[in-house]
Design a protein around this motif. Structure first.
Motif, PDB file in Angstrom:
ATOM      1  N   CYS A   1       0.838  -1.197   0.000  1.00 45.32           N
ATOM      2  CA  CYS A   1       0.000   0.000   0.000  1.00 45.32           C
ATOM      3  C   CYS A   1       0.879   1.255   0.000  1.00 45.32           C
ATOM      4  O   CYS A   1       1.874   1.338   0.712  1.00 45.32           O
ATOM      5  CB  CYS A   1      -0.924   0.009   1.219  1.00 45.32           C
ATOM      6  N   LEU A   2       0.496   2.229  -0.813  1.00 44.54           N
ATOM      7  CA  LEU A   2       1.298   3.448  -0.930  1.00 44.54           C
ATOM      8  C   LEU A   2       1.011   4.395   0.227  1.00 44.54           C
ATOM      9  O   LEU A   2       1.761   5.324   0.484  1.00 44.54           O
ATOM     10  CB  LEU A   2       0.983   4.137  -2.257  1.00 44.54           C
ATOM     11  N   ASN A   3      -0.084   4.160   0.915  1.00 41.72           N
ATOM     12  CA  ASN A   3      -0.507   5.104   1.947  1.00 41.72           C
ATOM     13  C   ASN A   3      -1.078   4.378   3.166  1.00 41.72           C
ATOM     14  O   ASN A   3      -2.230   4.584   3.533  1.00 41.72           O
ATOM     15  CB  ASN A   3      -1.568   6.016   1.304  1.00 41.72           C
TER      16      ASN A   3
ATOM     17  N   CYS B   1      -4.821   1.166   2.744  1.00 37.68           N
ATOM     18  CA  CYS B   1      -5.792   2.245   2.593  1.00 37.68           C
ATOM     19  C   CYS B   1      -6.975   1.828   1.720  1.00 37.68           C
ATOM     20  O   CYS B   1      -8.040   2.423   1.780  1.00 37.68           O
ATOM     21  CB  CYS B   1      -5.125   3.487   2.007  1.00 37.68           C
ATOM     22  N   ASN B   2      -6.782   0.793   0.900  1.00 35.86           N
ATOM     23  CA  ASN B   2      -7.819   0.298  -0.018  1.00 35.86           C
ATOM     24  C   ASN B   2      -8.234   1.335  -1.072  1.00 35.86           C
ATOM     25  O   ASN B   2      -9.256   1.171  -1.724  1.00 35.86           O
ATOM     26  CB  ASN B   2      -9.064  -0.198   0.747  1.00 35.86           C
ATOM     27  N   GLN B   3      -7.460   2.401  -1.212  1.00 34.81           N
ATOM     28  CA  GLN B   3      -7.807   3.460  -2.172  1.00 34.81           C
ATOM     29  C   GLN B   3      -6.733   3.620  -3.246  1.00 34.81           C
ATOM     30  O   GLN B   3      -7.033   3.967  -4.373  1.00 34.81           O
ATOM     31  CB  GLN B   3      -7.927   4.827  -1.458  1.00 34.81           C
ATOM     32  N   CYS B   4      -5.476   3.400  -2.879  1.00 37.47           N
ATOM     33  CA  CYS B   4      -4.383   3.728  -3.799  1.00 37.47           C
ATOM     34  C   CYS B   4      -4.319   2.731  -4.953  1.00 37.47           C
ATOM     35  O   CYS B   4      -4.971   1.696  -4.935  1.00 37.47           O
ATOM     36  CB  CYS B   4      -3.064   3.767  -3.043  1.00 37.47           C
TER      37      CYS B   4
ATOM     38  N   CYS C   1      -3.287  -0.848  -3.808  1.00 44.36           N
ATOM     39  CA  CYS C   1      -4.375  -1.578  -3.150  1.00 44.36           C
ATOM     40  C   CYS C   1      -5.391  -2.048  -4.176  1.00 44.36           C
ATOM     41  O   CYS C   1      -5.843  -3.192  -4.144  1.00 44.36           O
ATOM     42  CB  CYS C   1      -5.079  -0.697  -2.114  1.00 44.36           C
TER      43      CYS C   1
HETATM   44 ZN   LIG Z   1      -3.304   1.552  -0.351  1.00 40.08          ZN
END
Ligand SMILES: [Zn+2]
Length: 562
Positions: free
Chosen positions: A67-69, A76-79, A82
């Motif tokens: 994960c980048l964040n 984060c499940n957004q990047c 993910c």
């Molecule tokens: Zn992420």
């Protein structure tokens, strides 16, 4: 038909963050901390019983570590990273199932490509499921890679049988032990999934599912799934009993009460009722054992969490536990266990069950009189079994075959019957069979049964009664003790299900052949004799001797003296 859009609930509702993983707090906390503090190891070993979330945790970790964040160790499940992992589009997370192929090619492939940089993520993660199934060759290849893993690679090895792994591998991994889920952990996950899907289901029903799954989350979700496709948005306790082929607590407590009160007529009527509703005698005996075991546990440890729930939900449970003595329950379990084993090999399990229940009344539950009647009944039933077992399979009778009257002292040699597997076929399978294939098949058999069960519960029940005895490159020979089980397995639609499962698990399109255990044992006995003779004939020393001095002078001991 399987619809393409259909996905099993346990796949759809795989946890996407560590906090959604219920019941494995120790593991998830440690993994989260590792990510937070950037202390990533190159090899992890996740061990534990099936259905305890090893693969889910592995995928979650693969996502979180890339994960980048990350937030406090959570993905984060957004990047981009993910999302790539979640959709399965990334090429950097590789899953290998060592159970379905023994991994030689895959591991070689890993060794060749492990030095290459990840294509889009920070880490390449290899998840090797059922890693204990790898061949020695594959283990050696894996070990070479684990000795000097490149910075950008993480291995997660998952296994239900860590003791089968070479120590050299285990010692290079950071190990996590996954435990069976508690009833309440499973219930809370089932509740979450039911709410998400919009299923109306009671706590009692969820508790029942949780109990059947024996601590395995995947099994629990599997049962929920089956009940959902069977019953739709409203799932009742009966639906769950129906899809699992199990018996309701209400039925079992009624049955035990009748047994306790020595009411044979009511006992047999209850049995009739449940068998007419499609349950088989083995399920009844299994259910009884389970229920009695629970009673025994409750009597001795009434404060256990799982027991508390039961008492609230089933008023009968508590009163029964007060009426029965521990020693009675214990004896009843022992007796039923014994009968359960015998029933497996009987062609007439129902009559055996009736005998078992009557004996239970008579010998185990102490109160009450009315003995002579009971004994007569037992004797009658036992005679009936004796006769039926002699007559052989019921199916043959229906086909118009009248069994010959048999005298008791007749020699046990059996005559070939029309339902035998043709001898030439049996011989050809025998000649092509490979004991190594058989070993492997027996190893895989439980998982094949499992898969058949997932496809069709009924077929699995028949198949369970057979045992692989020979395996060639194309065929699996199964031996059965009961003609009914054998013939049901042979039905084209059932055969197809089994062969599909074999193909899925082994990647080989096996054909199944079946034989009665009697015929198989006879064949084996005769063949061993033949084999012994052939071996003697082929003995090179004897051959040489014959060449040297002529056949007359060579005395081959065993043969002449037989
Ligand atoms: Zn992420």
């Amino acid at each position: 038909m399987i619809s393409i859009s259909y996905k099993a609930l346990y796949r759809v509702y795989r946890p996407q963050s560590f906090h959604e993983v219920v019941g494995q707090e120790a593991v998830t906390r440690t993994l989260k901390n590792a990510i937070k503090e950037k202390k990533i190891s190159h090899a992890y070993l996740f061990s534990g019983p099936r259905g305890t979330g090893k693969t889910s945790a592995a995928k979650l970790f693969a996502k979180a570590v890339n994960c980048l964040n990350p937030q406090e160790g959570e993905p984060c499940n957004q990047c981009e990273a993910c999302k790539g992992v979640q959709s399965g589009e990334t090429l950097d997370i590789l899953e290998i199932d060592a159970a379905s192929n023994r991994g030689v090619d895959e591991i070689r492939d890993i060794r060749d490509k492990v030095m290459l940089q990840p294509s889009s993520l920070t880490y390449k993660v290899y998840i090797i499921d059922e890693v204990h199934m790898l061949t020695n060759e594959a283990f050696n290849a894996l070990l070479k890679t684990l000795e000097e893993p490149p910075e950008h690679v993480i291995f997660i090895l998952a296994t239900t049988e860590p003791h089968k792994l070479p120590l050299t591998i285990v010692s290079r991994c950071q190990r996590f032990d996954f435990h069976k889920f508690s009833i309440s952990a499973i219930m809370s996950r089932l509740r979450y999934v039911s709410d998400q899907v919009g299923i109306a289901i009671s706590d009692e029903t969820l508790a029942t599912i949780a109990k059947f799954s024996e601590g395995g989350m995947r099994d629990a979700l599997g049962i929920l799934d089956q009940a959902y496709s069977f019953a739709g948005n409203e799932i009742s306790l009966e639906d769950v009993h129906f899809v699992t082929g199990t018996l309701s607590a209400n039925f079992l407590s009624r049955l035990i009460r009748e047994l306790k009160e020595k009411n044979i007529a009511n006992t047999l009527a209850l049995l009739d009722e449940v068998i007419l509703s499609g349950k088989d005698p083995e399920q009844v005996i299994k259910g009884l054992i389970q229920y009695l075991r629970d009673l025994l546990v409750f009597k001795n440890a009434p404060d256990l969490e799982e027991m508390q729930g039961r008492v609230l939900l089933e008023p009968d449970f508590k009163s029964l536990s007060e009426q029965l003595k521990s020693s009675e329950i214990f004896k009843a379990i022992e007796h039923l266990n014994k009968m359960q084993n015998e029933m497996k090999w009987s062609a007439h399990p129902r009559i055996m069950l009736e005998v078992a229940l009557i004996q239970l009344c008579e010998q185990v539950f102490q109160e009450g009189e009315n003995e002579s009647g009971l004994w007569r009944r037992i004797e009658q039933l036992e005679q009936k079994i004796g006769q039926l077992e002699k007559q052989g399979p019921v199916v043959r009778q229906e086909a118009g075959f009248t069994p010959k009257a048999q005298s008791g002292d007749e020699e046990k040699r059996r005559l070939p019957t029309s339902s035998d597997l043709p001898l030439f076929r049996l011989k050809s399978i025998y000649q092509q069979a490979n004991p190594k294939f058989l070993d492997r098949m027996l190893e895989l058999w439980p998982s094949i049964l499992e898969l058949v069960r997932a496809k069709d519960v009924r077929t699995a029940a028949w198949l369970k009664q057979g045992k692989p005895v020979l395996v060639t490159e194309q065929a699996v020979l199964l031996a059965f003790n009961s003609a009914i089980h054998r013939e049901s397995t042979e039905l084209p639609e059932n055969k197809k299900i089994i062969e599909e499962a074999l193909l899925e698990r082994t990647k080989v399109s096996f054909e199944i052949a079946t034989v009665m255990l009697d015929q198989w044992n006879d064949f084996l006995a005769k063949h061993k004799e033949l084999l012994k003779e052939e071996k003697e004939e082929l003995d090179p020393i004897i051959k040489e001797a014959i060449q040297l001095v002529g056949e007359e002078l060579v005395h081959i001991k065993n043969r002449r003296e037989r």
